[in-house]
Design a protein around this motif. Structure first.
Motif, PDB file in Angstrom:
ATOM      1  N   MET A  48     -24.156 -18.247   9.063  1.00 41.40           N
ATOM      2  CA  MET A  48     -23.986 -17.166   8.231  1.00 41.40           C
ATOM      3  C   MET A  48     -23.999 -15.617   8.697  1.00 41.40           C
ATOM      4  SD  MET A  48     -26.142 -18.666   4.816  1.00 41.40           S
ATOM      5  CE  MET A  48     -27.143 -17.465   4.954  1.00 41.40           C
ATOM      6  N   CYS A  49     -23.279 -14.714   8.063  1.00 41.73           N
ATOM      7  CA  CYS A  49     -23.149 -13.581   8.707  1.00 41.73           C
ATOM      8  C   CYS A  49     -24.258 -12.682   7.801  1.00 41.73           C
ATOM      9  CB  CYS A  49     -22.050 -13.079   9.172  1.00 41.73           C
ATOM     10  SG  CYS A  49     -21.664 -11.475   9.802  1.00 41.73           S
ATOM     11  N   SER A  50     -25.252 -12.137   8.024  1.00 45.83           N
ATOM     12  CA  SER A  50     -25.965 -11.249   6.988  1.00 45.83           C
ATOM     13  C   SER A  50     -25.950  -9.940   7.705  1.00 45.83           C
ATOM     14  CB  SER A  50     -27.483 -11.857   7.037  1.00 45.83           C
ATOM     15  OG  SER A  50     -28.055 -11.868   8.294  1.00 45.83           O
ATOM     16  N   HIS A  51     -25.369  -9.537   8.855  1.00 43.19           N
ATOM     17  CA  HIS A  51     -25.493  -8.100   9.508  1.00 43.19           C
ATOM     18  C   HIS A  51     -24.119  -7.965  10.010  1.00 43.19           C
ATOM     19  CE1 HIS A  51     -27.176  -5.720  12.891  1.00 43.19           C
ATOM     20  NE2 HIS A  51     -26.418  -4.708  11.884  1.00 43.19           N
ATOM     21  N   TYR A  52     -23.576  -6.793   9.805  1.00 42.22           N
ATOM     22  CA  TYR A  52     -22.420  -6.287  10.567  1.00 42.22           C
ATOM     23  C   TYR A  52     -22.274  -4.822  10.521  1.00 42.22           C
ATOM     24  CZ  TYR A  52     -19.930  -5.031   6.089  1.00 42.22           C
ATOM     25  OH  TYR A  52     -19.499  -4.420   4.950  1.00 42.22           O
ATOM     26  N   GLN A  53     -21.339  -4.267  11.477  1.00 41.59           N
ATOM     27  CA  GLN A  53     -21.240  -2.644  11.444  1.00 41.59           C
ATOM     28  C   GLN A  53     -19.850  -2.470  11.011  1.00 41.59           C
ATOM     29  OE1 GLN A  53     -22.024  -2.517  15.657  1.00 41.59           O
ATOM     30  NE2 GLN A  53     -23.984  -1.644  15.266  1.00 41.59           N
ATOM     31  N   THR A  54     -19.752  -1.587  10.144  1.00 43.05           N
ATOM     32  CA  THR A  54     -18.434  -1.124   9.438  1.00 43.05           C
ATOM     33  C   THR A  54     -17.726  -0.163  10.437  1.00 43.05           C
ATOM     34  OG1 THR A  54     -17.390  -0.355   7.370  1.00 43.05           O
ATOM     35  CG2 THR A  54     -19.414   0.635   8.255  1.00 43.05           C
ATOM     36  N   LEU A  55     -16.735   0.021  10.169  1.00 42.54           N
ATOM     37  CA  LEU A  55     -15.920   1.150  10.915  1.00 42.54           C
ATOM     38  C   LEU A  55     -16.469   2.639  10.716  1.00 42.54           C
ATOM     39  CD1 LEU A  55     -13.948  -1.216  11.172  1.00 42.54           C
ATOM     40  CD2 LEU A  55     -12.079   0.566  11.217  1.00 42.54           C
ATOM     41  N   GLU A  72     -20.178   8.316   2.339  1.00 42.92           N
ATOM     42  CA  GLU A  72     -20.818   8.317   3.394  1.00 42.92           C
ATOM     43  C   GLU A  72     -21.598   7.138   3.271  1.00 42.92           C
ATOM     44  OE1 GLU A  72     -20.294   9.985   6.099  1.00 42.92           O
ATOM     45  OE2 GLU A  72     -18.760  11.245   4.890  1.00 42.92           O
ATOM     46  N   GLY A  73     -21.421   6.049   3.631  1.00 45.31           N
ATOM     47  CA  GLY A  73     -22.157   4.729   3.756  1.00 45.31           C
ATOM     48  C   GLY A  73     -22.853   4.757   4.996  1.00 45.31           C
ATOM     49  N   VAL A  74     -23.776   3.549   5.061  1.00 48.84           N
ATOM     50  CA  VAL A  74     -24.276   3.160   6.371  1.00 48.84           C
ATOM     51  C   VAL A  74     -23.473   2.720   7.207  1.00 48.84           C
ATOM     52  CG1 VAL A  74     -26.689   2.971   5.488  1.00 48.84           C
ATOM     53  CG2 VAL A  74     -25.048   1.072   5.589  1.00 48.84           C
ATOM     54  N   PRO A 110     -27.442  -7.499   3.465  1.00 53.84           N
ATOM     55  CA  PRO A 110     -27.274  -7.750   2.005  1.00 53.84           C
ATOM     56  C   PRO A 110     -27.815  -6.728   1.376  1.00 53.84           C
ATOM     57  CG  PRO A 110     -27.508  -9.724   3.323  1.00 53.84           C
ATOM     58  CD  PRO A 110     -27.707  -8.496   4.460  1.00 53.84           C
ATOM     59  N   THR A 111     -27.243  -6.447   0.089  1.00 54.38           N
ATOM     60  CA  THR A 111     -27.694  -5.420  -0.878  1.00 54.38           C
ATOM     61  C   THR A 111     -27.076  -3.906  -0.564  1.00 54.38           C
ATOM     62  OG1 THR A 111     -29.899  -4.937  -0.415  1.00 54.38           O
ATOM     63  CG2 THR A 111     -29.397  -6.941  -1.551  1.00 54.38           C
ATOM     64  N   TYR A 112     -26.794  -3.613   0.915  1.00 59.28           N
ATOM     65  CA  TYR A 112     -26.556  -2.339   1.078  1.00 59.28           C
ATOM     66  C   TYR A 112     -24.966  -2.146   0.529  1.00 59.28           C
ATOM     67  CZ  TYR A 112     -30.060  -2.055   4.876  1.00 59.28           C
ATOM     68  OH  TYR A 112     -31.337  -1.745   5.372  1.00 59.28           O
ATOM     69  N   GLN A 113     -24.607  -0.981   0.418  1.00 55.08           N
ATOM     70  CA  GLN A 113     -23.183  -0.647  -0.058  1.00 55.08           C
ATOM     71  C   GLN A 113     -22.559  -0.410   1.275  1.00 55.08           C
ATOM     72  OE1 GLN A 113     -22.008   1.793  -2.957  1.00 55.08           O
ATOM     73  NE2 GLN A 113     -22.832   0.569  -4.496  1.00 55.08           N
ATOM     74  N   ALA A 114     -21.041  -0.675   1.101  1.00 54.79           N
ATOM     75  CA  ALA A 114     -20.324  -0.418   2.076  1.00 54.79           C
ATOM     76  C   ALA A 114     -18.744  -0.463   1.509  1.00 54.79           C
ATOM     77  CB  ALA A 114     -20.359  -1.697   3.366  1.00 54.79           C
ATOM     78  N   LEU A 115     -17.726  -0.152   2.218  1.00 51.60           N
ATOM     79  CA  LEU A 115     -16.479   0.062   2.082  1.00 51.60           C
ATOM     80  C   LEU A 115     -15.707  -1.297   2.314  1.00 51.60           C
ATOM     81  CD1 LEU A 115     -15.260   3.471   3.096  1.00 51.60           C
ATOM     82  CD2 LEU A 115     -15.927   2.551   0.751  1.00 51.60           C
ATOM     83  N   PHE A 116     -14.886  -1.791   1.204  1.00 57.81           N
ATOM     84  CA  PHE A 116     -14.049  -2.978   1.243  1.00 57.81           C
ATOM     85  C   PHE A 116     -12.661  -2.559   0.815  1.00 57.81           C
ATOM     86  CE2 PHE A 116     -15.804  -3.704  -2.904  1.00 57.81           C
ATOM     87  CZ  PHE A 116     -14.759  -4.064  -3.567  1.00 57.81           C
ATOM     88  N   VAL A 117     -11.730  -3.352   1.335  1.00 58.34           N
ATOM     89  CA  VAL A 117     -10.110  -3.246   0.814  1.00 58.34           C
ATOM     90  C   VAL A 117      -9.634  -3.939   0.070  1.00 58.34           C
ATOM     91  CG1 VAL A 117      -7.797  -2.878   1.958  1.00 58.34           C
ATOM     92  CG2 VAL A 117      -9.787  -1.795   3.281  1.00 58.34           C
ATOM     93  N   ARG A 118      -9.037  -3.627  -0.984  1.00 54.55           N
ATOM     94  CA  ARG A 118      -8.478  -4.572  -2.001  1.00 54.55           C
ATOM     95  C   ARG A 118      -7.139  -4.344  -2.511  1.00 54.55           C
ATOM     96  NH1 ARG A 118     -11.362  -3.700  -7.669  1.00 54.55           N
ATOM     97  NH2 ARG A 118     -10.836  -1.425  -8.116  1.00 54.55           N
TER      98      ARG A 118
END
Length: 214
Positions: free
Chosen positions: A1-8, A26-28, A33-41
């Motif tokens: 399981m991946c619970s930690h990643y770095q966004t661009l 301006e996200g982290v 988990p539970t943090y806000q980040a950007l996704f593409v849809r």
């Protein structure tokens, strides 16, 4: 399981690699988990025939899918990964899977624990060519008790017991899993594919195209 990643972190790279216009958000950089980040849809209006609607959009959402029936946003603490083999049937994910609510999660790197020394060693995994990772995911919308509309997302995972690199992570005896890193040329195919074709994209990313470091 991946619970930690770095966004661009690089906005120009984000927009170029994923063909989106980023919102003023301006996200982290380090996402848990539970943090806000950007996704593409794919925009909901994309099939309306309006040329003004882009093919893709970047949205801010909670890492950890919150189904429409959840009572609170704490649900995201345990739904940040979805097993592709059961996503179509588990209550937490089946609506997003059935409705084709696919997304791409842009990442510079993912982190997994290496237990081969006897203790967990956080290991950073990137593409060897320096390119951005586009992770296959699902998204959902949830209305909070306060009436706020909240978007959320999860990463899809597959078995990695035989993967030359990813089999090295997680505790001994546990099933090895890995997120689905989409090939660059199939991002649109993933976003537009009907639900019955979703499993066609659940493939391992080649180990020789990945680099791990501690």
């Amino acid at each position: 399981m991946c619970s930690h990643y770095q966004t661009l972190k690089n906005r120009a790279k984000f927009e170029k690699e994923f063909r989106v216009k980023l919102p003023p958000y301006e996200g982290v950089y380090d996402v848990w988990p539970t943090y806000q980040a950007l996704f593409v849809r794919r925009p909901r209006e994309a099939d309306a025939g309006d040329e003004a609607v882009p093919d893709r959009e970047a949205m801010a959402g909670v890492f950890g899918l919150i189904p429409a029936w959840a009572k609170d946003d704490k649900f995201a603490r345990r739904t940040f990964n979805a097993r592709s083999e059961t996503a179509a049937s588990l209550p937490s994910f089946r609506d997003a899977w059935r409705k084709g609510h696919k997304c791409i999660i842009p990442a510079d790197a993912i982190y997994e624990p290496d237990w081969r020394s006897g203790k967990a060693v956080a290991t950073r995994i990137v593409r060897s060519d320096g390119g951005a990772m586009g992770l296959a995911g699902l998204w959902s919308g949830w209305k909070s008790p306060a009436g706020e509309w909240v978007l959320s997302f999860t990463m899809l995972t597959i078995n990695a017991d035989e993967h030359p690199l990813m089999r090295n992570f997680h505790k001994p005896g546990d099933e090895k899993r890995m997120v689905v890193i989409l090939p660059d040329g199939c991002h649109d195919d993933w976003l537009t594919a009907p639900a019955e074709r979703s499993m066609d994209f659940m493939r391992q990313f080649p180990a020789e195209r990945m680099t791990a470091s501690t």
